[in-house]
Design an enzyme around this catalytic site. Structure first.
Site, PDB file in Angstrom:
ATOM      1  N   ASP A 284     -20.673   3.600  11.462  1.00  0.00           N
ATOM      2  CA  ASP A 284     -20.060   4.544  12.051  1.00  0.00           C
ATOM      3  C   ASP A 284     -20.791   5.077  13.412  1.00  0.00           C
ATOM      4  O   ASP A 284     -21.859   4.784  13.475  1.00  0.00           O
ATOM      5  CB  ASP A 284     -20.488   5.845  11.301  1.00  0.00           C
ATOM      6  CG  ASP A 284     -19.408   6.077  10.102  1.00  0.00           C
ATOM      7  OD1 ASP A 284     -18.223   5.389  10.153  1.00  0.00           O
ATOM      8  OD2 ASP A 284     -19.531   6.804   8.991  1.00  0.00           O
TER       9      ASP A 284
ATOM     10  N   SER B  20      -5.095   1.835  17.492  1.00  0.00           N
ATOM     11  CA  SER B  20      -6.163   2.746  16.533  1.00  0.00           C
ATOM     12  C   SER B  20      -7.272   2.916  17.817  1.00  0.00           C
ATOM     13  O   SER B  20      -7.836   1.885  18.754  1.00  0.00           O
ATOM     14  CB  SER B  20      -6.738   2.059  15.731  1.00  0.00           C
ATOM     15  OG  SER B  20      -7.937   2.567  14.989  1.00  0.00           O
TER      16      SER B  20
ATOM     17  N   LYS C   7      -5.564  -1.679   6.493  1.00  0.00           N
ATOM     18  CA  LYS C   7      -6.231  -0.872   7.517  1.00  0.00           C
ATOM     19  C   LYS C   7      -7.551  -0.443   7.004  1.00  0.00           C
ATOM     20  O   LYS C   7      -8.163   0.543   7.567  1.00  0.00           O
ATOM     21  CB  LYS C   7      -5.326   0.518   7.590  1.00  0.00           C
ATOM     22  CG  LYS C   7      -5.141   1.252   6.498  1.00  0.00           C
ATOM     23  CD  LYS C   7      -4.488   2.781   6.583  1.00  0.00           C
ATOM     24  CE  LYS C   7      -4.393   3.443   5.276  1.00  0.00           C
ATOM     25  NZ  LYS C   7      -3.787   4.840   5.562  1.00  0.00           N
TER      26      LYS C   7
ATOM     27  N   TYR D  22     -10.937  -5.332  11.381  1.00  0.00           N
ATOM     28  CA  TYR D  22      -9.875  -4.531  11.520  1.00  0.00           C
ATOM     29  C   TYR D  22      -9.625  -4.022  13.046  1.00  0.00           C
ATOM     30  O   TYR D  22      -8.454  -4.118  13.385  1.00  0.00           O
ATOM     31  CB  TYR D  22      -9.926  -3.360  10.748  1.00  0.00           C
ATOM     32  CG  TYR D  22      -9.096  -2.243  11.022  1.00  0.00           C
ATOM     33  CD1 TYR D  22      -7.761  -2.517  10.503  1.00  0.00           C
ATOM     34  CD2 TYR D  22      -9.111  -1.029  11.736  1.00  0.00           C
ATOM     35  CE1 TYR D  22      -6.555  -1.480  10.726  1.00  0.00           C
ATOM     36  CE2 TYR D  22      -8.361  -0.101  11.944  1.00  0.00           C
ATOM     37  CZ  TYR D  22      -6.863  -0.376  11.497  1.00  0.00           C
ATOM     38  OH  TYR D  22      -6.008   0.649  11.764  1.00  0.00           O
TER      39      TYR D  22
ATOM     40  N   LYS E 139      -6.266  -5.183  15.580  1.00  0.00           N
ATOM     41  CA  LYS E 139      -5.411  -4.178  16.253  1.00  0.00           C
ATOM     42  C   LYS E 139      -5.698  -4.389  17.819  1.00  0.00           C
ATOM     43  O   LYS E 139      -4.311  -4.409  18.296  1.00  0.00           O
ATOM     44  CB  LYS E 139      -5.982  -2.652  16.263  1.00  0.00           C
ATOM     45  CG  LYS E 139      -6.146  -2.090  14.779  1.00  0.00           C
ATOM     46  CD  LYS E 139      -4.735  -2.195  13.806  1.00  0.00           C
ATOM     47  CE  LYS E 139      -3.568  -1.464  14.326  1.00  0.00           C
ATOM     48  NZ  LYS E 139      -2.320  -1.563  13.496  1.00  0.00           N
TER      49      LYS E 139
ATOM     50  N   ASN F 139       0.723  -1.204   0.172  1.00  0.00           N
ATOM     51  CA  ASN F 139       0.032   0.085  -0.131  1.00  0.00           C
ATOM     52  C   ASN F 139       0.937   1.217  -0.105  1.00  0.00           C
ATOM     53  O   ASN F 139       0.565   2.376   0.567  1.00  0.00           O
ATOM     54  CB  ASN F 139      -0.924  -0.179   1.133  1.00  0.00           C
ATOM     55  CG  ASN F 139      -2.249   1.049   0.988  1.00  0.00           C
ATOM     56  OD1 ASN F 139      -2.700   1.104  -0.113  1.00  0.00           O
ATOM     57  ND2 ASN F 139      -2.323   1.590   2.259  1.00  0.00           N
TER      58      ASN F 139
HETATM   59  P1  NAD Z   1      -0.266   2.718   5.300  1.00  0.00           P
HETATM   60  O1  NAD Z   1      -1.362   1.628   4.397  1.00  0.00           O
HETATM   61  O2  NAD Z   1       0.111   3.961   4.535  1.00  0.00           O
HETATM   62  O3  NAD Z   1       1.108   2.008   5.699  1.00  0.00           O
HETATM   63  C1  NAD Z   1       1.116   0.646   5.917  1.00  0.00           C
HETATM   64  C2  NAD Z   1       2.290   0.079   5.519  1.00  0.00           C
HETATM   65  O4  NAD Z   1       2.432  -1.138   5.675  1.00  0.00           O
HETATM   66  C3  NAD Z   1       2.345   0.197   3.780  1.00  0.00           C
HETATM   67  O5  NAD Z   1       3.344   1.026   3.172  1.00  0.00           O
HETATM   68  C4  NAD Z   1       1.947  -1.250   3.465  1.00  0.00           C
HETATM   69  O6  NAD Z   1       2.670  -1.354   2.255  1.00  0.00           O
HETATM   70  C5  NAD Z   1       2.904  -1.985   4.540  1.00  0.00           C
HETATM   71  N1  NAD Z   1       2.421  -3.182   5.102  1.00  0.00           N
HETATM   72  C6  NAD Z   1       1.250  -3.754   5.172  1.00  0.00           C
HETATM   73  N2  NAD Z   1       1.266  -5.145   5.163  1.00  0.00           N
HETATM   74  C7  NAD Z   1       2.698  -5.283   5.369  1.00  0.00           C
HETATM   75  C8  NAD Z   1       3.160  -6.769   5.511  1.00  0.00           C
HETATM   76  N3  NAD Z   1       2.758  -7.841   5.645  1.00  0.00           N
HETATM   77  N4  NAD Z   1       4.612  -6.720   5.157  1.00  0.00           N
HETATM   78  C9  NAD Z   1       5.151  -5.558   5.084  1.00  0.00           C
HETATM   79  N5  NAD Z   1       4.800  -4.499   4.895  1.00  0.00           N
HETATM   80  C10 NAD Z   1       3.344  -4.262   4.944  1.00  0.00           C
HETATM   81  O7  NAD Z   1      -1.383   3.115   6.561  1.00  0.00           O
HETATM   82  P2  NAD Z   1      -1.163   3.933   7.612  1.00  0.00           P
HETATM   83  O8  NAD Z   1      -2.063   4.898   7.734  1.00  0.00           O
HETATM   84  O9  NAD Z   1       0.264   4.576   7.634  1.00  0.00           O
HETATM   85  O10 NAD Z   1      -1.198   3.111   9.024  1.00  0.00           O
HETATM   86  C11 NAD Z   1      -0.030   2.946   9.737  1.00  0.00           C
HETATM   87  C12 NAD Z   1      -0.312   1.999  10.923  1.00  0.00           C
HETATM   88  O11 NAD Z   1      -1.012   2.969  11.646  1.00  0.00           O
HETATM   89  C13 NAD Z   1      -1.101   0.631  10.723  1.00  0.00           C
HETATM   90  O12 NAD Z   1      -1.015  -0.145  11.550  1.00  0.00           O
HETATM   91  C14 NAD Z   1      -2.614   1.087  11.048  1.00  0.00           C
HETATM   92  O13 NAD Z   1      -3.708   0.104  11.279  1.00  0.00           O
HETATM   93  C15 NAD Z   1      -2.435   2.136  12.083  1.00  0.00           C
HETATM   94  N6  NAD Z   1      -3.455   3.170  12.125  1.00  0.00           N
HETATM   95  C16 NAD Z   1      -3.644   4.057  11.196  1.00  0.00           C
HETATM   96  C17 NAD Z   1      -4.687   4.979  10.892  1.00  0.00           C
HETATM   97  C18 NAD Z   1      -5.117   6.031   9.976  1.00  0.00           C
HETATM   98  O14 NAD Z   1      -6.180   6.599   9.996  1.00  0.00           O
HETATM   99  N7  NAD Z   1      -4.218   6.412   9.157  1.00  0.00           N
HETATM  100  C19 NAD Z   1      -5.560   5.069  12.347  1.00  0.00           C
HETATM  101  C20 NAD Z   1      -5.095   4.422  13.519  1.00  0.00           C
HETATM  102  C21 NAD Z   1      -4.041   3.445  13.413  1.00  0.00           C
HETATM  103  N1  UDP Z   2     -17.136  10.648   6.106  1.00  0.00           N
HETATM  104  C1  UDP Z   2     -18.063  11.290   5.121  1.00  0.00           C
HETATM  105  N2  UDP Z   2     -17.924  10.995   3.800  1.00  0.00           N
HETATM  106  C2  UDP Z   2     -16.757  10.286   3.215  1.00  0.00           C
HETATM  107  C3  UDP Z   2     -15.804   9.640   4.415  1.00  0.00           C
HETATM  108  C4  UDP Z   2     -16.324   9.939   5.646  1.00  0.00           C
HETATM  109  O1  UDP Z   2     -18.841  11.809   5.513  1.00  0.00           O
HETATM  110  O2  UDP Z   2     -16.504   9.982   1.932  1.00  0.00           O
HETATM  111  C5  UDP Z   2     -17.376  10.982   7.348  1.00  0.00           C
HETATM  112  C6  UDP Z   2     -17.683   9.455   8.170  1.00  0.00           C
HETATM  113  O3  UDP Z   2     -18.878   9.114   8.154  1.00  0.00           O
HETATM  114  C7  UDP Z   2     -17.093  10.116   9.638  1.00  0.00           C
HETATM  115  C8  UDP Z   2     -16.096  11.033   9.483  1.00  0.00           C
HETATM  116  O4  UDP Z   2     -16.376  11.543   7.804  1.00  0.00           O
HETATM  117  O5  UDP Z   2     -18.226  10.659  10.233  1.00  0.00           O
HETATM  118  C9  UDP Z   2     -14.371  10.537   9.314  1.00  0.00           C
HETATM  119  O6  UDP Z   2     -14.672   9.338   8.708  1.00  0.00           O
HETATM  120  P1  UDP Z   2     -13.135   8.887   8.221  1.00  0.00           P
HETATM  121  O7  UDP Z   2     -13.554   7.440   7.626  1.00  0.00           O
HETATM  122  O8  UDP Z   2     -12.227   9.446   7.878  1.00  0.00           O
HETATM  123  O9  UDP Z   2     -12.661   8.075   9.726  1.00  0.00           O
HETATM  124  P2  UDP Z   2     -13.197   7.127  10.822  1.00  0.00           P
HETATM  125  O10 UDP Z   2     -14.758   7.038  10.714  1.00  0.00           O
HETATM  126  O11 UDP Z   2     -12.736   5.859  10.604  1.00  0.00           O
HETATM  127  O12 UDP Z   2     -13.079   7.733  12.336  1.00  0.00           O
END
Ligand code: NAD
Ligand code: UDP
Length: 337
Positions: A294, A124, A84, A148, A152, A35
């Protein structure tokens, strides 16, 4: 000090690598690029003047992990690598359990075999799954609503069980809603296909790549009826990891699970208004029905992170929108542009 960053070419990982290099840590990345793009490595170099070591490796391959750990001798691991997408985790749960859970077991195996003493895990707010409308404390009930979120939570349990019996320090960070990008606009979130999160959706509507934003629900129990979330600038988040790492390196077998959010809640309409006022671009949107799963409000209680890590957010909502737009404007097709 040498740090392994799994998932380091991803969105949050790449911003954290920038801060690690700025703080003079040596950095090695393991990522299977499922990704993310290899272009991220040159972008990190452009920003910091330093190139992290990169391994195109899957964390599910324990033999390859062990070879890398044998060669590099890490002082700490920051474990981001995971899938994710909430909706994909519902349609393909086994893919998520294999990648996120089995992958984490492997990372722990490699840590144990090589005597690494510190780990930071990306968790998360999805582990809570509650909807009280109040800021969530870390001791709230853990009731994830989807596969998901459950992966976590299982990751957290693997790390705590493993660390407790192997004298390893850990910091588990429960992120709320990371958005924004590095000021340079060289790295940012790079969703493959149509984004499922709000901010990348808004910015792709602004750039003309998408036609219209669907606002999912306007009958929530919030100030304007649209969902409220705790948005956090990805650079603030990156700095949270630096503080966590420093704490782990200072205090042997340090243990912490804490929220990483701003403590402030913004609705979908607040985000649209802020984005419009910062960029001067009108966002075409309409109301659609609620998205399954949601909740009304999801807000972090941030006291523990402040007390334990000396960390709090410094960017406001306008900074987040401005940096998100700068990234989108400079990279309309993500890393392909
Ligand atoms: P992202 O997808 O941009 O980054 C994740 C990276 O991990 C990617 O580069 C992907 O290629 C790599 N990857 C996935 N599976 C792999 C595997 N088996 N081996 C090696 N590499 C692998 O996601 P992100 O937003 O940077 O998220 C990073 C972390 O933060 C994740 O653990 C996610 O669950 C957590 N997180 C993200 C959010 C968010 O909103 N972005 C919120 C809460 C938690
Ligand atoms: N949301 C929306 N339209 C979109 C994507 C998200 O209205 O196309 C809303 C969603 O219902 C939530 C907020 O935006 O209330 C944040 O959503 P997001 O998916 O970014 O984060 P999460 O819901 O995982 O916290």
């Amino acid at each position: 000090m040498k740090v392994l960053v799994t998932g380091g070419t991803g969105y949050i990982g790449s911003h954290t690598c920038v801060e690690l290099l700025n703080n003079n840590f040596d950095v090695a990345i393991i990522d299977n690029l499922s990704n993310s793009s290899i272009e991220v490595i040159s972008r990190i170099y452009k920003i910091t003047g330093k190139k992290p070591i990169f391994y195109n490796t899957d964390i599910c391959n324990l033999n390859e992990l062990n070879c890398i750990f044998d060669k590099e001798k890490f002082d700490a691991v920051i474990h981001f690598a995971a899938l994710k997408s909430i909706s994909e985790s519902v349609s393909e749960p086994l893919k998520y359990y294999t990648n996120n859970v089995f992958g984490t077991v492997n990372v722990c195996e490699a840590i144990k075999r090589n005597g690494v003493k510190n780990i930071v895990l990306s968790s998360s707010a999805a582990v809570y799954g509650i909807n009280s409308g109040k800021a969530i404390k870390e001791n709230a009930a853990l009731l994830p609503h989807n596969p998901y979120g459950r992966t976590k939570l299982i990751q957290e349990q693997i790390i705590t069980d493993f660390a407790n019996t192997n004298k390893i320090g850990y910091v588990i960070l429960r992120y709320f809603n990371p958005i924004g990008a590095h000021k340079s606009g060289l790295i940012g979130e790079n969703p493959l296909g149509e984004p499922s999160n709000l901010m990348p959706y808004i910015s792709q509507v602004a750039s003309g790549r998408l036609k219209k934003l669907n606002v999912f629900g306007n009958d929530y129990n919030t100030h304007d009826g649209t969902g409220v979330r705790d948005y956090i600038h990805v650079m603030d988040l990156a700095l949270g990891h630096i503080n966590a790492l420093k704490k782990l390196l200072d205090i042997p077998e340090y243990k912490l699970i804490c929220n990483i959010g701003s403590g402030h809640g913004y609705s979908v309409l607040d985000m649209i208004k802020s984005f419009e006022s910062v960029t001067g671009i009108k966002i075409n949107f309409g109301y659609a029905k609620r998205r399954a799963g949601d909740i009304d409000i999801c807000l972090a209680d941030t006291e523990l992170a402040q007390k334990e890590l000396g960390w709090k957010t410094s960017y406001n909502i306008n900074d987040m929108c401005a940096d998100e737009w700068n990234w989108q404007k400079l990279n309309p097709k993500g890393f392909l542009s």
